[in-house]
Scaffold this motif. Structure first.
Motif, PDB file in Angstrom:
ATOM      1  N   ALA A 282      -3.364  -5.949 -13.529  1.00 48.08           N
ATOM      2  CA  ALA A 282      -2.039  -5.844 -14.136  1.00 48.08           C
ATOM      3  C   ALA A 282      -2.125  -5.740 -15.649  1.00 48.08           C
ATOM      4  O   ALA A 282      -1.334  -5.015 -16.285  1.00 48.08           O
ATOM      5  CB  ALA A 282      -1.193  -7.058 -13.741  1.00 48.08           C
ATOM      6  N   SER A 283      -3.102  -6.419 -16.254  1.00 49.70           N
ATOM      7  CA  SER A 283      -3.208  -6.414 -17.710  1.00 49.70           C
ATOM      8  C   SER A 283      -3.662  -5.070 -18.263  1.00 49.70           C
ATOM      9  O   SER A 283      -3.532  -4.802 -19.456  1.00 49.70           O
ATOM     10  CB  SER A 283      -4.178  -7.506 -18.171  1.00 49.70           C
ATOM     11  OG  SER A 283      -5.487  -7.243 -17.699  1.00 49.70           O
ATOM     12  N   LYS A 284      -4.194  -4.217 -17.374  1.00 51.69           N
ATOM     13  CA  LYS A 284      -4.686  -2.904 -17.823  1.00 51.69           C
ATOM     14  C   LYS A 284      -3.683  -1.789 -17.545  1.00 51.69           C
ATOM     15  O   LYS A 284      -3.946  -0.631 -17.854  1.00 51.69           O
ATOM     16  CB  LYS A 284      -6.003  -2.581 -17.104  1.00 51.69           C
ATOM     17  CG  LYS A 284      -7.111  -3.600 -17.313  1.00 51.69           C
ATOM     18  CD  LYS A 284      -7.633  -3.557 -18.741  1.00 51.69           C
ATOM     19  CE  LYS A 284      -8.730  -4.582 -18.977  1.00 51.69           C
ATOM     20  NZ  LYS A 284      -9.917  -4.358 -18.153  1.00 51.69           N
ATOM     21  N   ILE A 285      -2.551  -2.133 -16.908  1.00 49.35           N
ATOM     22  CA  ILE A 285      -1.561  -1.108 -16.587  1.00 49.35           C
ATOM     23  C   ILE A 285      -0.573  -0.994 -17.742  1.00 49.35           C
ATOM     24  O   ILE A 285       0.189  -1.915 -18.041  1.00 49.35           O
ATOM     25  CB  ILE A 285      -0.818  -1.451 -15.281  1.00 49.35           C
ATOM     26  CG1 ILE A 285      -1.804  -1.517 -14.109  1.00 49.35           C
ATOM     27  CG2 ILE A 285       0.261  -0.408 -14.994  1.00 49.35           C
ATOM     28  CD1 ILE A 285      -1.164  -1.899 -12.789  1.00 49.35           C
ATOM     29  N   THR A 286      -0.609   0.153 -18.386  1.00 54.43           N
ATOM     30  CA  THR A 286       0.284   0.430 -19.509  1.00 54.43           C
ATOM     31  C   THR A 286       0.878   1.825 -19.318  1.00 54.43           C
ATOM     32  O   THR A 286       0.482   2.574 -18.414  1.00 54.43           O
ATOM     33  CB  THR A 286      -0.484   0.398 -20.839  1.00 54.43           C
ATOM     34  OG1 THR A 286      -1.495   1.433 -20.819  1.00 54.43           O
ATOM     35  CG2 THR A 286      -1.154  -0.948 -21.058  1.00 54.43           C
TER      36      THR A 286
ATOM     37  N   LYS B 271       6.271  -2.311 -12.750  1.00 58.70           N
ATOM     38  CA  LYS B 271       7.127  -1.449 -11.918  1.00 58.70           C
ATOM     39  C   LYS B 271       7.537  -0.196 -12.682  1.00 58.70           C
ATOM     40  O   LYS B 271       7.544   0.905 -12.143  1.00 58.70           O
ATOM     41  CB  LYS B 271       8.356  -2.231 -11.453  1.00 58.70           C
ATOM     42  CG  LYS B 271       9.214  -1.487 -10.432  1.00 58.70           C
ATOM     43  CD  LYS B 271      10.293  -2.391  -9.889  1.00 58.70           C
ATOM     44  CE  LYS B 271      11.187  -1.657  -8.895  1.00 58.70           C
ATOM     45  NZ  LYS B 271      10.442  -1.115  -7.758  1.00 58.70           N
ATOM     46  N   ASP B 272       7.876  -0.374 -13.968  1.00 55.84           N
ATOM     47  CA  ASP B 272       8.268   0.782 -14.783  1.00 55.84           C
ATOM     48  C   ASP B 272       7.095   1.732 -14.976  1.00 55.84           C
ATOM     49  O   ASP B 272       7.255   2.960 -14.926  1.00 55.84           O
ATOM     50  CB  ASP B 272       8.785   0.305 -16.149  1.00 55.84           C
ATOM     51  CG  ASP B 272      10.129  -0.403 -16.039  1.00 55.84           C
ATOM     52  OD1 ASP B 272      10.803  -0.236 -14.993  1.00 55.84           O
ATOM     53  OD2 ASP B 272      10.488  -1.136 -16.972  1.00 55.84           O
ATOM     54  N   CYS B 273       5.902   1.180 -15.159  1.00 55.51           N
ATOM     55  CA  CYS B 273       4.717   2.021 -15.397  1.00 55.51           C
ATOM     56  C   CYS B 273       4.319   2.799 -14.143  1.00 55.51           C
ATOM     57  O   CYS B 273       3.900   3.959 -14.230  1.00 55.51           O
ATOM     58  CB  CYS B 273       3.540   1.174 -15.869  1.00 55.51           C
ATOM     59  SG  CYS B 273       3.711   0.541 -17.555  1.00 55.51           S
ATOM     60  N   LEU B 274       4.438   2.161 -12.989  1.00 58.96           N
ATOM     61  CA  LEU B 274       4.028   2.808 -11.740  1.00 58.96           C
ATOM     62  C   LEU B 274       5.155   3.617 -11.105  1.00 58.96           C
ATOM     63  O   LEU B 274       4.989   4.149 -10.002  1.00 58.96           O
ATOM     64  CB  LEU B 274       3.514   1.757 -10.753  1.00 58.96           C
ATOM     65  CG  LEU B 274       2.229   1.027 -11.170  1.00 58.96           C
ATOM     66  CD1 LEU B 274       1.756   0.104 -10.058  1.00 58.96           C
ATOM     67  CD2 LEU B 274       1.125   2.028 -11.524  1.00 58.96           C
TER      68      LEU B 274
END
Length: 462
Positions: free
Chosen positions: A310-314, A353-356
């Motif tokens: 999760a910390s790497k999802i931007t 959620k917004d990123c994916l």
């Protein structure tokens, strides 16, 4: 192998234990046992009624080997349909072997794997599918596998097959009779009733064949590959799922270099989790081999858990992550793919959620355990358990699946033949073939090679 002599085997697990049971079956079972057993009440085993238990000693000449309980089962009221004696002795390996060797010297033969159950089949105590269920029952390691094996051992599956075979056989007899009066152009078999029967048989066969996917999962477990880049928490998730520190957890990338497997049972269904090496480009030879194994395990699995940190999802990385998900789905279209975002305790669910975008995912924290129970529930939902809950017949045996598939093909040929107005002699060929495949399941049609192959997989003593 001859089935007319008297056999003996250890029926409990080998090694030392509190109690061991030696089983003897055959025409001389009671006579041989009587020569080595000295009852404390001076009873003669050959004079005792069936299903009785007697206390005494096993003696070799003047030497007492052990104090035992001897159970007598007279034919045909026994497991094998023959005279059976079971000696319950103390579980010393030395005592077991001494009694075994004494019985062999007195005329017994050491039993082959599955020979007691084979004799039960040959003596009509059970059909072949029920005999195979005995091995499944012994091997069952979950509530669901146990339930299916018990149902099959009680004849639930074979009774359905026998009913279908008997009805088809009745019509086959009428069609064969027509062949004897071919010159008179008469029909003894009502074609409309025959079409209805074929349609019903076809429907039952398709249902049974469709149940095999569920049965195979219940019998062998659901293989699940946990994949992802290094350090996304695959090993931590495995440990959280099985509630044990099975895999080494480290913040050093590439810690897992080989596939690590373990199993858990969720509501009676077995799941086999496979922690794999993190997928990345590497020049480390050993890690590269581990990554190659990752792809092998993905191919072998039924479910893929694709993990992301999760910390790497931007916003910047989201397109690459979505591409990785799409690549996995494209490469393994027949697999169930669950997207897991780990380390949610370090990030916002809304941001992820917004990123994916519209990609469905399950957010959890393998480290804290939050969301792991939800994952287990989702995994259970992937297995269609409705048939099991309804106590329906479920196929778990690959041999049965093959025979049913061939029988269905024959039934479809007969249906096509009726529609095309084929003569009775041509219809009879496929009908005979379908009856043959039904008989293969229950053992009404069998060969020595088939029986040898089936019973060789049993444990000795059963």
């Amino acid at each position: 192998m001859t089935h007319h002599d008297t056999i003996i085997a250890l029926s409990t697990a080998s090694g030392a234990g509190a109690i061991a049971v030696l089983r003897i079956s055959g025409t001389e079972a009671i006579t041989i046992s009587n020569t080595i057993f000295k009852s404390i009440h001076n009873k003669q085993l050959k004079n005792q009624p069936t299903h009785t238990v007697h206390l005494g000693h096993i003696v070799d000449a003047d030497r007492v080997l052990d104090e035992v309980l001897v159970s007598v089962f007279k034919n045909p009221q026994s497991y094998t349909g023959e005279d059976v004696v079971e000696i319950s002795c103390h579980g010393s390996s030395y005592i077991q072997q001494e009694i075994m060797q004494l019985c062999i010297r007195k005329g017994c033969r050491a039993a082959s794997p599955g020979e007691f159950t084979l004799r039960a089949f040959l003596n009509g105590k059970m059909d072949l599918s029920q005999a195979e269920a005995v091995a499944d029952l012994i091997a069952s390691d979950s509530a669901a596998a146990h339930q299916i094996a018990m149902q099959q051992m009680r004849g639930g599956f074979s009774s359905e097959i026998k009913i279908l075979r008997e009805e088809l056989l009745n019509f086959a007899s009428l069609i064969e009779l027509e062949l004897d009066f071919s010159e008179e152009d008469v029909e003894f078999a009502d074609r409309k009733q025959f079409e209805d029967l074929l349609q019903r048989i076809r429907r039952v066969l398709k249902y049974l064949l469709d149940s095999f996917s569920t049965g195979n999962v219940i019998k062998n477990g659901v293989p699940i590959a946990i994949i992802g880049a290094p350090n996304v928490g695959k090993s931590t998730l495995l440990n959280a799922l099985i509630n044990e520190d099975k895999a080494i957890v480290s913040n050093i990338a590439g810690t897992t270099r080989d596939a690590i497997e373990d199993e858990i049972t969720i509501e009676g269904v077995k799941f086999r989790f496979i922690d794999t090496a993190g997928i990345r480009q590497t020049e480390d030879t050993v890690e590269a081999i581990g990554i190659e194994k990752t792809f092998e395990k993905m191919a072998q699995s039924q479910v893929i858990l694709q993990l992301f940190d999760a910390s790497k999802i931007t916003t910047a990385s989201s397109q690459e992550i979505l591409k990785q998900i799409q690549d996995t789905a494209t490469q393994y279209p027949e697999k169930q793919l669950l997207i897991i975002v780990n380390k949610m305790d370090t990030s916002s669910h809304k941001v992820i959620k917004d990123c994916l975008d519209s990609q469905e995912f399950l957010g959890l924290s393998a480290k804290t355990g939050e969301g792991v129970a939800v994952l287990k529930t989702q995994l259970l939902g992937l297995v269609q358990m409705g048939k099991l809950r309804n106590n329906d017949t479920i196929i778990t045996n690959a041999r049965h699946y093959d025979a049913l598939g061939q029988a269905l093909e024959n039934i479809q040929n007969v249906q096509n033949g009726l529609q095309n107005g084929l003569s009775g002699d041509l219809l009879a060929i496929d009908i005979r073939e379908a009856l043959h495949h039904f008989g293969r399941i229950t053992g009404e049609i069998s060969t020595d090679d088939l029986l040898g192959n089936i019973f060789s997989n049993f444990c000795i003593g059963k």
